[in-house]
Design an enzyme around this catalytic site. Sequence first.
Site, PDB file in Angstrom:
ATOM      1  N   TYR A  46      27.790  34.512  52.660  1.00 11.22           N
ATOM      2  CA  TYR A  46      28.788  35.231  51.869  1.00 11.22           C
ATOM      3  C   TYR A  46      30.206  34.786  52.193  1.00 11.22           C
ATOM      4  CZ  TYR A  46      24.921  38.340  50.651  1.00 11.22           C
ATOM      5  OH  TYR A  46      23.726  38.845  50.201  1.00 11.22           O
ATOM      6  N   LYS A 100      14.669  33.176  59.454  1.00 10.86           N
ATOM      7  CA  LYS A 100      13.794  32.246  58.728  1.00 10.86           C
ATOM      8  C   LYS A 100      13.763  30.961  59.548  1.00 10.86           C
ATOM      9  CE  LYS A 100      11.310  31.050  55.121  1.00 10.86           C
ATOM     10  NZ  LYS A 100       9.989  31.649  54.810  1.00 10.86           N
ATOM     11  N   ASP A 123      10.495  36.881  55.156  1.00 12.87           N
ATOM     12  CA  ASP A 123       9.538  37.182  54.076  1.00 12.87           C
ATOM     13  C   ASP A 123       8.470  38.168  54.572  1.00 12.87           C
ATOM     14  OD1 ASP A 123       8.795  35.080  55.727  1.00 12.87           O
ATOM     15  OD2 ASP A 123       8.005  33.802  54.137  1.00 12.87           O
ATOM     16  N   ASP A 155      21.490  42.281  53.716  1.00 15.59           N
ATOM     17  CA  ASP A 155      21.850  42.840  52.410  1.00 15.59           C
ATOM     18  C   ASP A 155      20.579  43.215  51.652  1.00 15.59           C
ATOM     19  OD1 ASP A 155      23.268  43.550  50.138  1.00 15.59           O
ATOM     20  OD2 ASP A 155      23.531  41.490  49.443  1.00 15.59           O
ATOM     21  N   ASP A 164      18.614  47.213  51.249  1.00 18.02           N
ATOM     22  CA  ASP A 164      18.324  47.853  49.962  1.00 18.02           C
ATOM     23  C   ASP A 164      16.849  48.224  49.869  1.00 18.02           C
ATOM     24  OD1 ASP A 164      20.913  47.668  48.994  1.00 18.02           O
ATOM     25  OD2 ASP A 164      20.276  46.928  47.024  1.00 18.02           O
TER      26      ASP A 164
HETATM   27  C1  IPM Z   1      26.437  45.723  50.011  1.00 20.38           C
HETATM   28  C2  IPM Z   1      26.780  45.156  48.667  1.00 20.38           C
HETATM   29  C3  IPM Z   1      27.814  44.074  48.858  1.00 20.38           C
HETATM   30  C4  IPM Z   1      27.213  43.033  49.776  1.00 20.38           C
HETATM   31  C5  IPM Z   1      28.315  43.415  47.566  1.00 20.38           C
HETATM   32  C6  IPM Z   1      28.877  44.447  46.624  1.00 20.38           C
HETATM   33  C7  IPM Z   1      29.313  42.313  47.832  1.00 20.38           C
HETATM   34  O1  IPM Z   1      25.642  44.681  48.039  1.00 20.38           O
HETATM   35  O2  IPM Z   1      27.343  46.279  50.667  1.00 20.38           O
HETATM   36  O3  IPM Z   1      25.292  45.606  50.413  1.00 20.38           O
HETATM   37  O4  IPM Z   1      26.408  42.234  49.333  1.00 20.38           O
HETATM   38  O5  IPM Z   1      27.548  43.033  50.941  1.00 20.38           O
HETATM   39 MG    MG Z   2      23.856  45.084  49.069  1.00 21.29          MG
END
Ligand code: IPM
Ligand code: MG
Length: 360
Positions: A146, A195, A227, A251, A255
């Site tokens: 990133y 990985k 994975d 990230d 989620d």
């Molecule tokens: C998070 C979000 C951010 C990230 C995006 C919005 C840049 O997905 O905080 O997880 O990927 O870090």
């Molecule tokens: Mg995110």
Amino acid sequence: MEFNLAVIKGDGIGPEVVSEAMKVLDKIGEKFGHTFHYDQLLMGGCSIDATGVPLTDEAVAAAKKADAVLLGSIGGNTSTSPWYQLPPNLRPEAGLLKIRKELNLFANLRPALLYPELRGACPLKEEISEKGFDMMIMRELTGGLYFGERETKEVDGVMTAVDTLTYNENEIRRIAIKGFDIAMKRRKKVTSVDKANVLDSSRLWRKVVEEVAKDYPEVELEHMLVDNAAMQLVKDPAQFDVILTENMFGDILSDEASMVTGSIGMLASASLNETKFGMYEPSGGSAPDIAGQNKANPIATILSAAMLLRFSLDLDKEADAIEAAVKKVLEDGYRTCDIVSEGTTLVSTTEMGDLICERL
Ligand code: IPM
Ligand code: MG
């Protein structure tokens, strides 16, 4: 005591949920004899509308001066919002990446746990959910893909895009130390996710994590390929205590882990630097589809405020009080629409804030 907090309400449901967290902080102040001063800053789409950029240097300077930052959420609908017609470095997300980098918030803590009262919201089979789970994802936040150089250009007549994934040993060491420190306060297990069967950056990651582990003989360390980790999270989430991983893997896995709880509106997060300073925000996004309808669940933001009190201001009793009030409100059967189920009482964003304040 007096504290100065930078508050970034942001976009979507951000303003609604942050207002409830401020209500709770003010109630804590009254009860425990503190005053919280708020400096409200713009970031994300609202900052683009007001200033043309997603985060101004003035806002960064003001955030640096505060004792901690409380953030709602940023961004809008990526297919319909005009913010996403702008060049990538002027979109809402660029503001978030900039503040993380400018404040050196390299350690991102994302708890994912199954509240016993909300076990029914877990989308996994009952034989898995009945075991419960409580994990902390420690995501590296200021390095990797990133923040590496990127470019899109034509090479021999073919459009080609490059993103670079770089980690140096110091960046890995400092996040690993944070991961092991947290594990010492929990169940003393670290699962380092990489990985390493493909990536050089992962092989260095594994080597440095192993070096750090030597200073924590009480902590059990295991390595897991990303994975496989994605599979294990839905197969047997109870096996995890601390998941330590780099930026992009964290990230994605965070989620997934929050979805497995079934109640992302309940999950707080903290982003910390080397000192006590940190930025605290709910794990969920800006949810533009329900913004402005007094429907969003403010609990994740209220619990983020509790993390802020605990980690940045050393106010443990006060943080305990907020967490206990949230637990009580769930036991009493109140739910916002994201977690409502048969036999519980549906309440709005502001009602949920009030009910939590009443229980403080
Ligand atoms: C998070 C979000 C951010 C990230 C995006 C919005 C840049 O997905 O905080 O997880 O990927 O870090
Ligand atoms: Mg995110």
